[in-house]
Design a protein around this motif. Structure first.
Motif, PDB file in Angstrom:
ATOM      1  N   ALA A 251     -95.883  48.979 -54.416  1.00 41.92           N
ATOM      2  CA  ALA A 251     -95.336  49.775 -53.239  1.00 41.92           C
ATOM      3  C   ALA A 251     -96.241  50.093 -52.235  1.00 41.92           C
ATOM      4  O   ALA A 251     -95.875  50.137 -51.113  1.00 41.92           O
ATOM      5  N   THR A 252     -97.595  50.384 -52.683  1.00 48.53           N
ATOM      6  CA  THR A 252     -98.555  50.450 -51.695  1.00 48.53           C
ATOM      7  C   THR A 252     -98.861  49.364 -50.841  1.00 48.53           C
ATOM      8  O   THR A 252     -98.833  49.647 -49.379  1.00 48.53           O
ATOM      9  N   TRP A 253     -99.007  48.009 -51.535  1.00 43.57           N
ATOM     10  CA  TRP A 253     -99.039  47.022 -50.453  1.00 43.57           C
ATOM     11  C   TRP A 253     -97.912  46.668 -49.467  1.00 43.57           C
ATOM     12  O   TRP A 253     -98.286  46.157 -48.295  1.00 43.57           O
TER      13      TRP A 253
ATOM     14  N   ILE B  97     -96.713  49.146 -42.220  1.00 48.80           N
ATOM     15  CA  ILE B  97     -97.531  49.854 -41.277  1.00 48.80           C
ATOM     16  C   ILE B  97     -98.120  48.802 -40.322  1.00 48.80           C
ATOM     17  O   ILE B  97     -97.946  48.835 -39.024  1.00 48.80           O
ATOM     18  N   GLY B  98     -98.559  47.617 -40.631  1.00 50.39           N
ATOM     19  CA  GLY B  98     -98.980  46.629 -40.030  1.00 50.39           C
ATOM     20  C   GLY B  98     -97.736  45.998 -38.874  1.00 50.39           C
ATOM     21  O   GLY B  98     -98.101  45.915 -37.663  1.00 50.39           O
ATOM     22  N   GLU B  99     -96.578  46.141 -39.518  1.00 51.04           N
ATOM     23  CA  GLU B  99     -95.444  45.601 -38.927  1.00 51.04           C
ATOM     24  C   GLU B  99     -95.148  46.378 -37.666  1.00 51.04           C
ATOM     25  O   GLU B  99     -94.473  45.977 -36.581  1.00 51.04           O
ATOM     26  N   ASN B 100     -95.285  47.669 -37.962  1.00 47.90           N
ATOM     27  CA  ASN B 100     -94.886  48.694 -37.076  1.00 47.90           C
ATOM     28  C   ASN B 100     -95.954  49.467 -36.399  1.00 47.90           C
ATOM     29  O   ASN B 100     -95.953  50.471 -35.713  1.00 47.90           O
ATOM     30  N   LEU B 101     -97.300  48.816 -36.049  1.00 51.59           N
ATOM     31  CA  LEU B 101     -98.086  49.690 -35.568  1.00 51.59           C
ATOM     32  C   LEU B 101     -98.128  49.744 -34.066  1.00 51.59           C
ATOM     33  O   LEU B 101     -97.540  48.778 -33.420  1.00 51.59           O
TER      34      LEU B 101
ATOM     35  N   ALA C 175    -105.514  54.728 -35.128  1.00 47.32           N
ATOM     36  CA  ALA C 175    -104.564  55.046 -36.496  1.00 47.32           C
ATOM     37  C   ALA C 175    -105.470  55.233 -37.891  1.00 47.32           C
ATOM     38  O   ALA C 175    -106.626  54.453 -38.103  1.00 47.32           O
ATOM     39  N   THR C 176    -104.907  56.066 -38.558  1.00 49.17           N
ATOM     40  CA  THR C 176    -105.785  56.183 -39.756  1.00 49.17           C
ATOM     41  C   THR C 176    -104.700  56.030 -40.932  1.00 49.17           C
ATOM     42  O   THR C 176    -103.733  56.809 -40.946  1.00 49.17           O
ATOM     43  N   ILE C 177    -105.153  54.802 -41.962  1.00 55.29           N
ATOM     44  CA  ILE C 177    -104.378  54.707 -43.063  1.00 55.29           C
ATOM     45  C   ILE C 177    -105.130  55.492 -44.315  1.00 55.29           C
ATOM     46  O   ILE C 177    -106.606  55.176 -44.234  1.00 55.29           O
TER      47      ILE C 177
ATOM     48  N   VAL D  95     -92.931  54.119 -43.772  1.00 55.71           N
ATOM     49  CA  VAL D  95     -94.220  54.759 -43.315  1.00 55.71           C
ATOM     50  C   VAL D  95     -94.408  55.048 -42.248  1.00 55.71           C
ATOM     51  O   VAL D  95     -94.867  54.125 -41.278  1.00 55.71           O
ATOM     52  N   SER D  96     -93.882  56.011 -41.687  1.00 52.17           N
ATOM     53  CA  SER D  96     -93.985  56.296 -40.097  1.00 52.17           C
ATOM     54  C   SER D  96     -95.238  57.169 -39.930  1.00 52.17           C
ATOM     55  O   SER D  96     -95.522  57.963 -40.897  1.00 52.17           O
ATOM     56  N   ALA D  97     -95.597  57.229 -38.679  1.00 54.73           N
ATOM     57  CA  ALA D  97     -96.864  58.103 -38.566  1.00 54.73           C
ATOM     58  C   ALA D  97     -96.706  59.587 -38.747  1.00 54.73           C
ATOM     59  O   ALA D  97     -95.327  60.170 -38.286  1.00 54.73           O
TER      60      ALA D  97
END
Ligand code: ACO
Length: 273
Positions: free
Chosen positions: A51-53, A59-63, A35-37, A16-18
């Motif tokens: 898979a969503t969670w 995303i949280g790990e790589n913010l 950032a927008t999810i 899940v990269s930007a």
């Protein structure tokens, strides 16, 4: 390597990269400090799977470090219809099992899987960011809990919050019970969870579930305005203040005074030391 790490996180090899296309039903974009999810399965009302969670946790790990505001929103008419109802079928969600497979798992496996799912919600409370849920339409079950995981909820006037778990024989287990009690109080939280009734915009604003209610067409602008206000204050002071506020309920007055002093000493050193 990425595959192996994904396996450890729950078996979903998502990147899940930007700016990348939706993974786990999510889109993720970064614009400067915001950032927008976007939950992006509108044809299924943004129903969520493991898979969503997992993607949310990633995303949280790589913010990116520069991000100060995280907006969580849903594509289409609903924020999220909650967990994908295929989880209740014997077949489950392809590649992700079902509630019957979860029920058959040993306690340690179940605990690990749940913690992986909860990780997707927990990071939204980090002091370094302010998270805003932009909620239109239905926010049901796991979707309601995602809105509750955010620091602020700005909602459209068609919002419909519903903690539906008890009606389906479950409990809310995606980190939502604590913020719900803190926001609306114990009696109201019991009312909402134990009846699984729907909370509409007026009541959401009145009981503290929503910071602001706007017309649906104004939701994006209202969220952008709030982000601008949040970005206008000092970044480190904001993080320190959020730490203080989040810790307040668990501390005595004396402990909170001491915590305020410790944070202020650090601020003064940073500003004038
Ligand atoms: N899981 C999987 N698919 C879903 C879900 C869901 N949670 N919610 C909606 N969908 C699908 C529908 O099956 C339908 O698919 P189809 O077009 O292939 O038939 C599509 O999304 C649109 O749904 P509609 O019901 O037609 O949309 P509508 O806008 O009329 O209603 C609503 C939206 C109220 C959200 C309704 O879909 C609904 O009640 N969904 C189930 C909500 C639910 O019980 N969630 C579980 C909560 S508990 C928890 O999250 C732990």
């Amino acid at each position: 390597m990425a595959e192996a790490q994904a396996q450890q996180r729950g078996g979903y090899a998502e990147d899940v990269s930007a700016g990348q296309p939706a993974q786990g039903g999510l889109r993720f974009e970064v614009d400067g400090e915001i950032a927008t999810i976007t939950l992006d399965r509108p044809e299924k009302r943004n129903a969520m799977t493991f898979a969503t969670w997992s993607a949310l946790a990633r995303i949280g790990e790589n913010l990116p470090e520069q991000v100060r505001v995280v907006v969580v929103k849903g594509e289409g008419p609903s924020f999220s219809a909650g967990i994908d109802l295929r989880m209740f079928t014997p077949e489950g969600v392809p590649g992700q099992g079902s509630f019957s497979s979860a029920a058959a798992a040993d306690a340690a496996t179940f605990e690990q899987r749940l913690q992986q799912a909860q990780a997707g919600y927990l990071w939204l409370r980090r002091p370094e960011i302010v998270s805003i849920a932009a909620v239109r339409g239905h926010a049901i079950g796991a979707g309601f809990q995602l809105a509750l995981a955010c620091d602020l909820r700005i909602v459209a006037d068609d919002v419909a919050f519903c903690m539906k778990e008890a009606a389906l024989g479950l409990v809310p287990d995606l980190t939502g019970t604590k913020p719900l009690v803190e926001l609306v109080g114990l009696a109201k939280a019991k009312d909402l969870c134990l009846t699984a009734r729907v909370v509409h915009a007026d009541e959401a604003a009145r009981i503290g579930l929503a910071e602001k209610v706007v017309a649906g067409s104004d939701l994006d602008q209202a969220v952008a305005d709030k982000a601008e206000q949040l970005l206008a204050v000092n970044r480190d002071a904001a993080a320190a203040t959020k730490r203080l506020l989040q810790g307040a309920q668990g501390r005595s007055l004396e402990e909170q005074c001491a915590a305020e002093g410790a944070e202020q000493a650090a601020r003064l050193k940073a500003l004038f030391g």
